[in-house]
Design an enzyme around this catalytic site. Structure first.
Site, PDB file in Angstrom:
ATOM      1  N   CYS A   2      17.606  34.855 -71.463  1.00  0.00           N
ATOM      2  CA  CYS A   2      17.952  36.087 -72.157  1.00  0.00           C
ATOM      3  C   CYS A   2      19.029  35.861 -73.219  1.00  0.00           C
ATOM      4  O   CYS A   2      19.899  35.011 -73.066  1.00  0.00           O
ATOM      5  CB  CYS A   2      18.506  37.101 -71.170  1.00  0.00           C
ATOM      6  SG  CYS A   2      17.394  37.474 -69.830  1.00  0.00           S
ATOM      7  N   ARG A  27      15.611  29.940 -77.019  1.00  0.00           N
ATOM      8  CA  ARG A  27      16.058  29.900 -75.627  1.00  0.00           C
ATOM      9  C   ARG A  27      14.958  30.330 -74.666  1.00  0.00           C
ATOM     10  O   ARG A  27      15.098  30.167 -73.462  1.00  0.00           O
ATOM     11  CB  ARG A  27      17.267  30.816 -75.445  1.00  0.00           C
ATOM     12  CG  ARG A  27      18.465  30.393 -76.276  1.00  0.00           C
ATOM     13  CD  ARG A  27      19.486  31.487 -76.344  1.00  0.00           C
ATOM     14  NE  ARG A  27      20.110  31.702 -75.058  1.00  0.00           N
ATOM     15  CZ  ARG A  27      21.263  31.178 -74.692  1.00  0.00           C
ATOM     16  NH1 ARG A  27      21.908  30.409 -75.515  1.00  0.00           N
ATOM     17  NH2 ARG A  27      21.774  31.425 -73.511  1.00  0.00           N
ATOM     18  N   TRP A  74      14.109  37.369 -70.569  1.00  0.00           N
ATOM     19  CA  TRP A  74      13.306  36.421 -69.813  1.00  0.00           C
ATOM     20  C   TRP A  74      13.211  37.022 -68.421  1.00  0.00           C
ATOM     21  O   TRP A  74      14.211  37.117 -67.703  1.00  0.00           O
ATOM     22  CB  TRP A  74      14.017  35.068 -69.797  1.00  0.00           C
ATOM     23  CG  TRP A  74      13.212  33.934 -69.272  1.00  0.00           C
ATOM     24  CD1 TRP A  74      12.260  33.221 -69.940  1.00  0.00           C
ATOM     25  CD2 TRP A  74      13.320  33.335 -67.980  1.00  0.00           C
ATOM     26  NE1 TRP A  74      11.763  32.225 -69.135  1.00  0.00           N
ATOM     27  CE2 TRP A  74      12.396  32.275 -67.935  1.00  0.00           C
ATOM     28  CE3 TRP A  74      14.104  33.592 -66.851  1.00  0.00           C
ATOM     29  CZ2 TRP A  74      12.219  31.473 -66.818  1.00  0.00           C
ATOM     30  CZ3 TRP A  74      13.937  32.799 -65.740  1.00  0.00           C
ATOM     31  CH2 TRP A  74      13.003  31.744 -65.726  1.00  0.00           C
ATOM     32  N   ASN A  99      22.406  40.140 -69.648  1.00  0.00           N
ATOM     33  CA  ASN A  99      21.932  38.822 -69.220  1.00  0.00           C
ATOM     34  C   ASN A  99      22.465  38.578 -67.816  1.00  0.00           C
ATOM     35  O   ASN A  99      23.610  38.948 -67.528  1.00  0.00           O
ATOM     36  CB  ASN A  99      22.507  37.705 -70.106  1.00  0.00           C
ATOM     37  CG  ASN A  99      21.883  37.683 -71.478  1.00  0.00           C
ATOM     38  OD1 ASN A  99      20.984  38.454 -71.771  1.00  0.00           O
ATOM     39  ND2 ASN A  99      22.388  36.792 -72.321  1.00  0.00           N
ATOM     40  N   GLY A 100      21.692  37.914 -66.969  1.00  0.00           N
ATOM     41  CA  GLY A 100      22.173  37.588 -65.626  1.00  0.00           C
ATOM     42  C   GLY A 100      21.372  38.324 -64.570  1.00  0.00           C
ATOM     43  O   GLY A 100      20.316  38.899 -64.854  1.00  0.00           O
ATOM     44  N   GLU A 482      11.604  11.492 -65.805  1.00  0.00           N
ATOM     45  CA  GLU A 482      11.766  12.277 -67.026  1.00  0.00           C
ATOM     46  C   GLU A 482      10.442  12.344 -67.803  1.00  0.00           C
ATOM     47  O   GLU A 482      10.081  13.399 -68.338  1.00  0.00           O
ATOM     48  CB  GLU A 482      12.893  11.662 -67.878  1.00  0.00           C
ATOM     49  CG  GLU A 482      13.070  12.240 -69.268  1.00  0.00           C
ATOM     50  CD  GLU A 482      13.429  13.719 -69.312  1.00  0.00           C
ATOM     51  OE1 GLU A 482      13.631  14.340 -68.261  1.00  0.00           O
ATOM     52  OE2 GLU A 482      13.482  14.266 -70.432  1.00  0.00           O
ATOM     53  N   LYS A 486       8.540  15.794 -68.726  1.00  0.00           N
ATOM     54  CA  LYS A 486       8.179  16.157 -70.117  1.00  0.00           C
ATOM     55  C   LYS A 486       6.705  16.514 -70.194  1.00  0.00           C
ATOM     56  O   LYS A 486       6.326  17.520 -70.797  1.00  0.00           O
ATOM     57  CB  LYS A 486       8.443  15.002 -71.102  1.00  0.00           C
ATOM     58  CG  LYS A 486       9.862  14.716 -71.452  1.00  0.00           C
ATOM     59  CD  LYS A 486      10.522  15.738 -72.325  1.00  0.00           C
ATOM     60  CE  LYS A 486      11.219  16.796 -71.521  1.00  0.00           C
ATOM     61  NZ  LYS A 486      12.574  16.620 -71.165  1.00  0.00           N
ATOM     62  N   GLU A 489       5.942  19.916 -68.363  1.00  0.00           N
ATOM     63  CA  GLU A 489       6.497  21.169 -68.903  1.00  0.00           C
ATOM     64  C   GLU A 489       5.865  21.589 -70.225  1.00  0.00           C
ATOM     65  O   GLU A 489       5.747  22.780 -70.482  1.00  0.00           O
ATOM     66  CB  GLU A 489       8.025  21.161 -68.963  1.00  0.00           C
ATOM     67  CG  GLU A 489       8.657  20.204 -69.904  1.00  0.00           C
ATOM     68  CD  GLU A 489      10.178  20.214 -69.822  1.00  0.00           C
ATOM     69  OE1 GLU A 489      10.769  21.229 -69.453  1.00  0.00           O
ATOM     70  OE2 GLU A 489      10.774  19.176 -70.145  1.00  0.00           O
ATOM     71  N   HIS A 505       3.209   3.633 -50.000  1.00  0.00           N
ATOM     72  CA  HIS A 505       3.648   4.458 -48.862  1.00  0.00           C
ATOM     73  C   HIS A 505       3.065   5.862 -48.929  1.00  0.00           C
ATOM     74  O   HIS A 505       3.555   6.768 -48.258  1.00  0.00           O
ATOM     75  CB  HIS A 505       5.178   4.505 -48.821  1.00  0.00           C
ATOM     76  CG  HIS A 505       5.792   3.158 -48.610  1.00  0.00           C
ATOM     77  ND1 HIS A 505       5.648   2.440 -47.441  1.00  0.00           N
ATOM     78  CD2 HIS A 505       6.502   2.358 -49.450  1.00  0.00           C
ATOM     79  CE1 HIS A 505       6.274   1.269 -47.563  1.00  0.00           C
ATOM     80  NE2 HIS A 505       6.790   1.204 -48.777  1.00  0.00           N
ATOM     81  N   LYS A 604      15.310  27.868 -72.434  1.00  0.00           N
ATOM     82  CA  LYS A 604      16.151  26.754 -72.869  1.00  0.00           C
ATOM     83  C   LYS A 604      17.432  26.661 -72.056  1.00  0.00           C
ATOM     84  O   LYS A 604      17.850  25.590 -71.668  1.00  0.00           O
ATOM     85  CB  LYS A 604      16.486  26.932 -74.356  1.00  0.00           C
ATOM     86  CG  LYS A 604      17.271  25.791 -74.949  1.00  0.00           C
ATOM     87  CD  LYS A 604      16.433  24.533 -75.037  1.00  0.00           C
ATOM     88  CE  LYS A 604      17.248  23.326 -75.460  1.00  0.00           C
ATOM     89  NZ  LYS A 604      16.536  22.074 -75.131  1.00  0.00           N
TER      90      LYS A 604
HETATM   91  C1  F6R Z   1      13.719  19.989 -69.434  1.00  0.00           C
HETATM   92  C2  F6R Z   1      15.011  20.628 -69.587  1.00  0.00           C
HETATM   93  C3  F6R Z   1      15.630  21.205 -68.380  1.00  0.00           C
HETATM   94  C4  F6R Z   1      17.166  21.186 -68.490  1.00  0.00           C
HETATM   95  C5  F6R Z   1      17.796  21.924 -67.304  1.00  0.00           C
HETATM   96  C6  F6R Z   1      19.299  21.842 -67.331  1.00  0.00           C
HETATM   97  O1  F6R Z   1      13.244  19.467 -70.637  1.00  0.00           O
HETATM   98  O2  F6R Z   1      15.534  20.721 -70.665  1.00  0.00           O
HETATM   99  O3  F6R Z   1      15.210  20.564 -67.221  1.00  0.00           O
HETATM  100  O4  F6R Z   1      17.601  19.866 -68.522  1.00  0.00           O
HETATM  101  O5  F6R Z   1      17.394  23.259 -67.317  1.00  0.00           O
HETATM  102  O6  F6R Z   1      19.793  22.374 -68.524  1.00  0.00           O
HETATM  103  P1  F6R Z   1      21.203  21.962 -69.084  1.00  0.00           P
HETATM  104  O7  F6R Z   1      21.127  20.521 -69.493  1.00  0.00           O
HETATM  105  O8  F6R Z   1      21.457  22.868 -70.235  1.00  0.00           O
HETATM  106  O9  F6R Z   1      22.197  22.163 -67.965  1.00  0.00           O
END
Ligand code: F6R
Length: 609
Positions: A2, A27, A74, A99-100, A482, A486, A489, A505, A604
């Site tokens: 949000c 975001r 969001w 927000n929250g 990672e 990627k 997502e 295993h 984001k």
């Molecule tokens: C994935 C991604 C998320 C963030 C996670 C933590 O591509 O970006 O997994 O890494 O939400 O966010 P931050 O780094 O802002 O604490």
């Protein structure tokens, strides 16, 4: 997640509100809205489409005014439908964005219903609007600030709010606890935003509200009271929120742009370091480093994977026992406190609710030494730790983190190397070699980015699979994690990562000739072990997609696809090996036609639990 924009000015503030929302789009959101006081009447437009569409509706409706609030939502409580979009009204009098998450919203809803309030939405936010309305009715002075403060005392959970009232045509009130909120100051009016980037081009002087602060904004000034109701002065920071951040240039998506920005941001991050010294991490770091005998790193998602990679560095090159934990787990378990542990939070945004809560939990447990490694200079984490390091990736718009990840790795490597220096476990020659390797990174990354055409060809095949496995060993295992994150997502291909030795295993059971297995093969001490693991996959018909160092001794084998990275050895190899995985995920998503920069269901900056 949000986003909030609020404004009171001597001009029509609608363009600032809609532009602010546009800047917050990255975001992640699923609905949006704007409300203003127009000729003494609150008017709003809300939409479940993009901000551009909302702006058209706002134009069409002829919205204008000198005070207003706007929001990107969001969804958490209630579906992403127009009726749940903010701004939320109470009795045509109170207008609010939030927000929250309000944890006690059900009890408050029940109570407010007994006072006759009807609820138009399924949101937790609506209780705040009604509560403020109710508190105001109870107070003979009808003071909006009093009503807001009394209402906030009843809330449990996290919030940043911006609110105005029909009968107070000259002020907007903002408040925060657990979610960020910043005040933007100008000579012609004052503004609120959940992220200063929303106010780029409008304000360049900012006041970051502290936990519990309530700010009253008029055209002529801003008054701030703290959680105890005392008037306080907060530091004004001059900061030019960058314009260039929203320009895509020649790229198709922000994610692609950000992948290709990595050589330059890593050059900025490494060139400024010519010697390893604790003061890189804050003035107090030389003292703290002497006291520290172990590390506890807390983070979420991609940032957690950068911390997992760094654990190998801390233990091997700095000989420092290191524990890495997912923040949302740490905050709720009973743990043993060693006062000589340095607690490190790693976060792109510095606002992630779980990481922030884990930091506070660690501090409450008695951890005295804390360090934030963040991309955002004035974020909550940077303000709540005694040591800080800004990673310098610049704004990252794509929801899937790329350059923020590699700059975190550089920061963590520098931390490990600096500890090695401070603890006397690395001689001058070793330190010089690390610095040289760091300074060579941008050139090495350019060599990796040149592989894009080959990766595009793989992506065309890859896009047809629904599942994938990623394998790595040692410090490249977190890179496999990672890579899998990627891919899932942004392309929605189900992907999982394993340390290659774990295959037999369990996961080997799902390897068939339909299963692509991406394997990271650096030419390091574990290569022979990794080759055995690859044979286990080949023997079951699995399709190997191998990213190998140029000089890795691999036999050409039918059915094994290999892309060779420019030769590189040494501890920074994970930073190079993650880049082709970013490109593979990106191009697979492009072939599948997903919304790469705004993948479904994701945000984001995750400022709710
Ligand atoms: C994935 C991604 C998320 C963030 C996670 C933590 O591509 O970006 O997994 O890494 O939400 O966010 P931050 O780094 O802002 O604490």
């Amino acid at each position: 997640m949000c986003g909030i924009v609020g404004a009171v000015a001597r001009r029509d503030i609608v363009p600032v509100l809609t532009e602010g929302l546009r800047r917050l789009e990255y975001r992640g959101y699923d609905s949006c809205g704007v409300a203003v006081l127009q000729y003494g009447v609150p008017r709003r437009v809300r939409s479940v489409e993009r901000v551009a569409n909302l702006a058209e509706q706002v134009d069409h409706a002829g919205l204008s005014g000198t005070i207003g609030v706007a929001h990107t939502r969001w969804a958490t409580h209630g579906a992403p439908v127009t009726g749940n979009a903010h701004p939320i009204f109470s009795c045509g009098e109170i207008v609010l964005v939030h927000n929250g998450i309000i944890e006690n919203h059900e009890a408050l809803r029940k109570e407010l219903k007994t006072f006759g309030y009807a609820f138009d939405s399924e949101t937790d936010t609506e209780v705040i609007a009604h509560l403020i309305h109710h508190m105001r009715k109870q107070d003979p002075t009808r003071d909006l600030l009093v009503a807001v403060r009394r209402s906030l005392r009843r809330l449990r959970g996290a919030y940043a709010i911006a609110v105005f009232a029909k009968s107070d045509p000259n002020l907007v009130i903002g408040a925060r606890a657990g979610s960020p909120l910043v005040v933007g100051l100008t000579d012609r009016g004052n503004y609120l935003a959940s992220d200063p980037m929303a106010l780029a081009g409008t304000a360049d002087r900012f006041v970051y509200l502290e936990e519990g602060d309530v700010a009253v904004l008029t055209c002529d000034g801003v008054k701030i009271v703290d959680c105890g109701g005392e008037a306080v002065r907060r530091e004004v920071q001059t900061q030019r929120a960058s314009h260039h951040t929203t320009e895509l240039g020649p790229f198709r998506h922000y994610m692609q742009k950000e992948i290709f920005e990595q050589p330059s941001v890593l050059a900025d991050a490494t060139e400024r370091v010519q010697t390893l010294t604790p003061t890189l991490f804050g003035a107090n770091a030389p003292h703290v480093f002497k006291e520290v005998d172990s590390l506890l790193i807390l983070a979420c998602g991609t940032s957690y994977y950068s911390a997992l990679t760094a654990k190998y560095w801390f233990e091997s090159i700095a000989r420092l026992p290191t524990q890495v934990e997912v923040a949302s787990e740490y905050r709720y378990r009973e743990s043993v406190v060693n006062p000589r542990t340095l607690v490190v939070v790693v976060s792109q945004s510095g606002e992630t609710a779980d990481t922030l809560a884990a930091l506070r939990h660690a501090q409450q447990l008695g951890h005295r030494h804390t360090l934030a490694i963040c991309n955002v200079a004035h974020s909550s984490m940077m303000r709540q730790t005694d040591l800080q390091y800004q990673t310098g990736a610049g704004p990252e718009i794509g929801v899937a983190s790329t350059k923020a990840f590699t700059t975190q790795l550089v920061a963590l490597f520098l931390l490990a190397a600096t500890f090695a220096q401070a603890r006397g476990v690395a001689d001058a020659a070793r330190q010089a070699q690390w610095l040289e390797q760091l300074h060579h990174l941008p050139a090495a990354l350019n060599g990796v980015l040149a592989l894009e055409p080959q990766i595009i060809r793989w992506a065309e095949a890859f896009a047809h699979y629904e599942h994938a496995l990623f394998l790595g060993r040692g410090m490249h295992y977190p890179i496999a994690l990672e890579g899998a994150l990627k891919l899932k997502e942004i392309s929605y291909v189900h992907a999982e990562a394993y340390p290659a030795g774990e295959l037999k295993h369990g996961p080997l059971a799902i390897v068939t000739n339909e299963m692509p297995v991406v394997t990271i093969v650096p030419n390091d001490a574990l290569i022979e072990k990794l080759k055995s693991n690859m044979q286990e996959v080949r023997a079951r018909g699995g399709l190997l997609y191998v990213f190998a160092d140029e000089d890795a001794p691999l036999d050409d084998d039918d059915g094994v696809n290999v892309i060779r990275l420019p030769a590189h050895d040494g501890p920074l190899s994970p930073i190079l090996h993650v880049v082709p995985l970013q490109l593979l995920a990106y191009h697979t998503a492009c072939v599948r036609g997903t919304d790469v920069d705004k993948p479904r269901n994701l945000a984001k900056s995750v400022t709710v639990e």
